[in-house]
Design an enzyme around this catalytic site. Structure first.
Site, PDB file in Angstrom:
ATOM      1  N   LYS A  50       0.839  -1.203   0.000  1.00 47.87           N
ATOM      2  CA  LYS A  50       0.000   0.000   0.000  1.00 47.87           C
ATOM      3  C   LYS A  50       0.873   1.252   0.000  1.00 47.87           C
ATOM      4  O   LYS A  50       0.609   2.219  -0.724  1.00 47.87           O
ATOM      5  CB  LYS A  50      -0.925  -0.005   1.236  1.00 47.87           C
ATOM      6  N   GLN A  94      -3.926  -1.543   9.839  1.00 48.26           N
ATOM      7  CA  GLN A  94      -3.928  -2.850   9.165  1.00 48.26           C
ATOM      8  C   GLN A  94      -4.456  -3.946  10.090  1.00 48.26           C
ATOM      9  O   GLN A  94      -4.014  -4.086  11.225  1.00 48.26           O
ATOM     10  CB  GLN A  94      -2.492  -3.192   8.708  1.00 48.26           C
ATOM     11  N   ASP A 117     -10.519   3.048   5.279  1.00 46.00           N
ATOM     12  CA  ASP A 117     -10.951   1.650   5.210  1.00 46.00           C
ATOM     13  C   ASP A 117     -12.476   1.543   5.301  1.00 46.00           C
ATOM     14  O   ASP A 117     -13.039   0.475   5.076  1.00 46.00           O
ATOM     15  CB  ASP A 117     -10.318   0.831   6.350  1.00 46.00           C
TER      16      ASP A 117
END
Ligand code: ADP
Length: 287
Positions: A50, A94, A117
């Site tokens: 990412k 994450q 997210d």
């Protein structure tokens, strides 16, 4: 007959180009903050990917690598600091987190406008209320993949296998917003094949290798395989495979490959979410 391949790479490229163009139109470089805790090899490699793709697309990116035993208050303090920092536009923690860090508390601690997210309860609510907000990247990526390959959704029957907050639930919400008629199946659903055979569009996100076989698919249906598993192959090698058995290609009209289908869409969509978050915070609407 072999199904049309719903390739992710060309569709992801279109999203990345859009992210690059919209980022370049902003007065400041959108800045993504990636937070990980511990040294889980998969998380490490996802965050590295990412970070790399963000830079390649013209975004700023900072990785915060926290120790496995980071206390919850310390992580929450970092999220509070970044949430208040006008130079931080996107924040991602994450998953999976070490067991002592409850994901719900962590997800609620990020400013919803920076929650790239799309896991903050406010963004979850916006998705289901049909209001603007940030939605989860894999779910958005699946919709973008279908759009790129011109798969119609309005008025079609969609079945989603899996109800996780990461994929199943949000993709069901997005399909509903796209005017599909949506059914969500999960591990307690009886007679799964009777349901899946009704699907014009079948999304499989169950985390079970080869759960969906050819007899479970309506001939000509569009099938999106969200699973990714490393199974032992010949000669001690590993093979990557999905939740959908490869024999489904003989029945489906279109099928997303594993790897190379949904995978590339997720990171591209994360960067687009970051640009969208920056636009919102800077008072710009999408170009
Ligand atoms: P992901 O991150 O891909 O969404 P999860 O492991 O978090 O995967 O979620 C798996 C989902 O798949 C759950 O909602 C579960 O109920 C569903 N599921 C697992 N096995 C089956 C099965 N055999 N039939 C139908 N649904 C299943």
């Amino acid at each position: 007959m072999s199904a049309t391949v719903l390739a992710g790479a060309p569709a992801a490229l279109v999203l990345l180009e859009e992210a690059r163009r919209r980022a370049a139109a902003l007065p400041v470089q959108p800045h993504l903050h990636l937070i990980r805790a511990g040294s889980d090899p998969a998380s490490l490699s996802y965050v590295r990917g990412k970070d790399r793709q963000a830079r390649l697309t013209g975004l700023r990116s900072t990785v915060h690598a926290l120790p496995q035993d980071v206390p919850l208050p310390e992580l929450l303090a970092l999220l509070a600091r970044l949430s208040a920092d006008p130079e931080a536009h996107g924040i991602l923690v994450q998953l999976p987190l070490p067991a002592h860090l409850p994901p719900a508390a962590v997800q609620a601690a990020t400013d919803p406008r920076k929650d790239v997210d799309g896991f903050h309860p406010l963004n979850v609510g916006c998705l289901w209320a049909g209001q603007p907000g940030l939605a989860p990247c894999t779910a958005l990526g699946i919709l973008a993949l279908l759009r790129h390959h011109q798969v119609p959704l309005a008025g079609r029957t969609a079945v989603v296998v899996g109800r996780s907050p990461v994929v199943g639930r949000p993709v069901a919400g997005l399909l509903l917003a796209a005017d599909a008629t949506v059914t969500v199946a999960h591990r307690h659903t009886p007679a799964l094949s009777r349901l899946t055979r009704q699907a014009d569009v079948l999304i499989v996100a169950a985390g079970q290798p080869h759960l969906v076989t050819a007899h479970m698919v309506q001939p000509g249906a569009t099938v999106v395989d969200v699973g990714i598993h490393r199974l032992p192959g010949a000669g001690g090698q590993f093979v990557l495979t999905g939740d959908v058995h490869p024999e489904v290609a003989q029945v489906a009209g279109a099928l997303s490959p594993v790897p190379g289908g949904v995978g590339p869409m997720t990171v591209a969509q994360l960067l687009l979410n970051t640009v969208q978050a920056a636009e919102t915070q800077l008072g710009r609407s999408a170009a």
